[in-house]
Design a protein around this motif. Structure first.
Motif, PDB file in Angstrom:
ATOM      1  N   GLU A 119      -7.498  40.924  -5.916  1.00  0.00           N
ATOM      2  CA  GLU A 119      -8.520  40.993  -4.870  1.00  0.00           C
ATOM      3  C   GLU A 119      -9.453  39.783  -4.837  1.00  0.00           C
ATOM      4  O   GLU A 119     -10.112  39.538  -3.836  1.00  0.00           O
ATOM      5  N   ASN A 120      -9.509  39.026  -5.918  1.00  0.00           N
ATOM      6  CA  ASN A 120     -10.525  37.966  -6.002  1.00  0.00           C
ATOM      7  C   ASN A 120     -10.001  36.550  -6.219  1.00  0.00           C
ATOM      8  O   ASN A 120     -10.770  35.601  -6.115  1.00  0.00           O
ATOM      9  N   VAL A 121      -8.722  36.417  -6.550  1.00  0.00           N
ATOM     10  CA  VAL A 121      -8.199  35.087  -6.897  1.00  0.00           C
ATOM     11  C   VAL A 121      -6.964  34.793  -6.049  1.00  0.00           C
ATOM     12  O   VAL A 121      -6.010  35.573  -6.058  1.00  0.00           O
ATOM     13  N   SER A 122      -6.992  33.667  -5.327  1.00  0.00           N
ATOM     14  CA  SER A 122      -5.809  33.324  -4.530  1.00  0.00           C
ATOM     15  C   SER A 122      -4.961  32.273  -5.235  1.00  0.00           C
ATOM     16  O   SER A 122      -3.799  32.071  -4.891  1.00  0.00           O
ATOM     17  N   LEU A 123      -5.528  31.610  -6.236  1.00  0.00           N
ATOM     18  CA  LEU A 123      -4.809  30.533  -6.924  1.00  0.00           C
ATOM     19  C   LEU A 123      -4.320  31.071  -8.277  1.00  0.00           C
ATOM     20  O   LEU A 123      -5.028  31.013  -9.272  1.00  0.00           O
ATOM     21  N   VAL A 124      -3.109  31.619  -8.283  1.00  0.00           N
ATOM     22  CA  VAL A 124      -2.586  32.292  -9.476  1.00  0.00           C
ATOM     23  C   VAL A 124      -1.123  31.935  -9.675  1.00  0.00           C
ATOM     24  O   VAL A 124      -0.353  31.912  -8.721  1.00  0.00           O
ATOM     25  N   ILE A 125      -0.741  31.671 -10.926  1.00  0.00           N
ATOM     26  CA  ILE A 125       0.678  31.525 -11.263  1.00  0.00           C
ATOM     27  C   ILE A 125       1.041  32.568 -12.321  1.00  0.00           C
ATOM     28  O   ILE A 125       0.171  33.178 -12.934  1.00  0.00           O
ATOM     29  N   ARG A 126       2.338  32.742 -12.540  1.00  0.00           N
ATOM     30  CA  ARG A 126       2.794  33.799 -13.444  1.00  0.00           C
ATOM     31  C   ARG A 126       2.868  33.309 -14.887  1.00  0.00           C
ATOM     32  O   ARG A 126       3.100  32.138 -15.181  1.00  0.00           O
ATOM     33  N   GLY A 127       2.696  34.259 -15.817  1.00  0.00           N
ATOM     34  CA  GLY A 127       2.933  33.987 -17.232  1.00  0.00           C
ATOM     35  C   GLY A 127       4.161  34.755 -17.689  1.00  0.00           C
ATOM     36  O   GLY A 127       4.684  35.601 -16.951  1.00  0.00           O
ATOM     37  N   ASN A 128       4.616  34.478 -18.904  1.00  0.00           N
ATOM     38  CA  ASN A 128       5.808  35.163 -19.409  1.00  0.00           C
ATOM     39  C   ASN A 128       5.594  36.665 -19.538  1.00  0.00           C
ATOM     40  O   ASN A 128       6.515  37.457 -19.309  1.00  0.00           O
ATOM     41  N   HIS A 129       4.368  37.104 -19.875  1.00  0.00           N
ATOM     42  CA  HIS A 129       4.114  38.548 -19.983  1.00  0.00           C
ATOM     43  C   HIS A 129       4.085  39.223 -18.614  1.00  0.00           C
ATOM     44  O   HIS A 129       4.486  40.380 -18.490  1.00  0.00           O
ATOM     45  N   ASP A 130       3.629  38.508 -17.594  1.00  0.00           N
ATOM     46  CA  ASP A 130       3.664  39.068 -16.231  1.00  0.00           C
ATOM     47  C   ASP A 130       5.109  39.314 -15.823  1.00  0.00           C
ATOM     48  O   ASP A 130       5.431  40.346 -15.231  1.00  0.00           O
ATOM     49  N   ARG A 131       5.988  38.355 -16.159  1.00  0.00           N
ATOM     50  CA  ARG A 131       7.413  38.519 -15.827  1.00  0.00           C
ATOM     51  C   ARG A 131       8.018  39.662 -16.622  1.00  0.00           C
ATOM     52  O   ARG A 131       8.741  40.504 -16.092  1.00  0.00           O
ATOM     53  N   ALA A 132       7.731  39.704 -17.935  1.00  0.00           N
ATOM     54  CA  ALA A 132       8.315  40.749 -18.791  1.00  0.00           C
ATOM     55  C   ALA A 132       7.922  42.135 -18.295  1.00  0.00           C
ATOM     56  O   ALA A 132       8.751  43.055 -18.275  1.00  0.00           O
ATOM     57  N   CYS A 133       6.670  42.277 -17.866  1.00  0.00           N
ATOM     58  CA  CYS A 133       6.167  43.605 -17.472  1.00  0.00           C
ATOM     59  C   CYS A 133       6.694  44.064 -16.121  1.00  0.00           C
ATOM     60  O   CYS A 133       6.428  45.186 -15.699  1.00  0.00           O
ATOM     61  N   VAL A 134       7.420  43.200 -15.419  1.00  0.00           N
ATOM     62  CA  VAL A 134       8.100  43.647 -14.196  1.00  0.00           C
ATOM     63  C   VAL A 134       9.613  43.483 -14.343  1.00  0.00           C
ATOM     64  O   VAL A 134      10.342  43.358 -13.367  1.00  0.00           O
ATOM     65  N   GLY A 135      10.096  43.498 -15.595  1.00  0.00           N
ATOM     66  CA  GLY A 135      11.533  43.625 -15.831  1.00  0.00           C
ATOM     67  C   GLY A 135      12.312  42.361 -16.136  1.00  0.00           C
ATOM     68  O   GLY A 135      13.539  42.401 -16.269  1.00  0.00           O
ATOM     69  N   ASP A 136      11.647  41.220 -16.278  1.00  0.00           N
ATOM     70  CA  ASP A 136      12.357  39.971 -16.582  1.00  0.00           C
ATOM     71  C   ASP A 136      12.876  40.016 -18.023  1.00  0.00           C
ATOM     72  O   ASP A 136      12.177  40.461 -18.935  1.00  0.00           O
ATOM     73  N   PRO A 137      14.132  39.575 -18.258  1.00  0.00           N
ATOM     74  CA  PRO A 137      14.690  39.600 -19.619  1.00  0.00           C
ATOM     75  C   PRO A 137      13.985  38.709 -20.632  1.00  0.00           C
ATOM     76  O   PRO A 137      14.340  38.729 -21.820  1.00  0.00           O
ATOM     77  N   VAL A 138      12.964  37.956 -20.229  1.00  0.00           N
ATOM     78  CA  VAL A 138      12.193  37.148 -21.187  1.00  0.00           C
ATOM     79  C   VAL A 138      11.649  38.032 -22.311  1.00  0.00           C
ATOM     80  O   VAL A 138      11.376  37.577 -23.421  1.00  0.00           O
ATOM     81  N   VAL A 139      11.524  39.338 -22.050  1.00  0.00           N
ATOM     82  CA  VAL A 139      11.010  40.289 -23.043  1.00  0.00           C
ATOM     83  C   VAL A 139      11.862  40.298 -24.313  1.00  0.00           C
ATOM     84  O   VAL A 139      11.371  40.619 -25.410  1.00  0.00           O
ATOM     85  N   GLU A 140      13.143  39.929 -24.178  1.00  0.00           N
ATOM     86  CA  GLU A 140      14.026  39.936 -25.358  1.00  0.00           C
ATOM     87  C   GLU A 140      13.591  38.914 -26.409  1.00  0.00           C
ATOM     88  O   GLU A 140      13.936  39.044 -27.582  1.00  0.00           O
ATOM     89  N   ASP A 141      12.823  37.900 -26.005  1.00  0.00           N
ATOM     90  CA  ASP A 141      12.332  36.897 -26.961  1.00  0.00           C
ATOM     91  C   ASP A 141      11.025  37.326 -27.625  1.00  0.00           C
ATOM     92  O   ASP A 141      10.523  36.625 -28.500  1.00  0.00           O
TER      93      ASP A 141
END
Ligand code: ZN
Length: 246
Positions: free
Chosen positions: A52-74
């Protein structure tokens, strides 16, 4: 433009609120380097605030992992457990938001942001040599990165560099001039899970008109975050580490 630079919030609402109170009036816009969630007990509150407050945002590895990205295996066992817990806790609207976060580098005004390193979003820049090795991949003369949860900066020229430190324990901030002719690789530190031995929440400010960057630390109610971590059933060491900043 004056920017508040946030990284590695890690679902720590108490830390985020203290940072926002401390930086109040000192910035016009917020930039976020990723890892909104993971480890901490309040993934929805933190993600909703960013959404709601930030328009300038990029993803981190934990953001990806928490929506199902296999990076969680590391991930370590504790990080994997917190990922599973976060996946179950996240509201659908926040899952949809995290899924759409772009990868860095993102250009903002006169600087760029990346999560891990200019060369790759999952790479760790821990030492001065790591920073020097990133020189050929810098997207511009000023680049903010996160991922290590260690507040620091590097002043770089080809093959050499100088380390810029954040505030010591008794200080609240340190500032540096962004001089032309040098490149700056800057880590604002982690809002929600510092790992540089200082348990205070970390952030940075960038003032484009003054060509000045400053590193800040602010204490927060970490006992409340610890209670919330334990109440959520997350691993105890995730609560304990907050008190030592490791
Ligand atoms: Zn992180």
């Amino acid at each position: 433009m004056r920017y508040l630079i946030l990284s590695d919030l890690h679902a720590n609402l108490q830390a985020l609120e203290s940072v926002l109170a401390d930086a109040k009036g000192l910035y016009d816009q917020v930039a976020c380097l990723g890892d909104l969630v993971g480890y901490g007990p309040d993934p929805n509150d933190v993600t909703s605030w960013v959404r709601e407050n930030v328009s300038l945002v990029i993803r981190g590895n934990h953001d990806r992992a928490c929506v199902g990205d296999p990076v969680v295996e590391d991930f370590t066992e504790g990080a994997q457990m917190s990922t599973v817990w976060t996946m179950q806790a996240l509201d659908p609207v926040n899952v949809a938001y995290l899924e759409k976060l772009p990868a860095g580098p993102m250009e903002i005004g006169t600087f760029h942001i990346v999560h891990g390193a200019p060369r790759h979003e999952d790479e760790y820049v821990v030492t001065k040599n790591d920073a020097i090795n990133q020189y050929p991949f810098l997207p511009g003369s000023v680049c903010f990165f996160g991922h290590t949860h260690i507040q620091c900066g590097y002043l770089l020229r080809p093959g050499r560099g100088t380390t810029l430190r954040g505030p010591r324990r008794k200080e609240k901030h340190t500032s540096y001039q962004v001089e032309s002719g040098w490149s700056f690789l800057l880590n604002p530190g982690s809002v929600g899970q510092p790992r540089d031995g200082d348990p205070r929440a970390a952030y940075a400010l960038m003032d484009e008109a003054l060509r000045e960057v400053s590193f800040h630390r602010v204490a927060y109610d970490l006992e409340e975050t610890q209670r919330r971590i334990l109440r959520a059933g997350l691993p105890e060491y995730l609560a304990l580490r907050l008190a030592v900043g490791r």
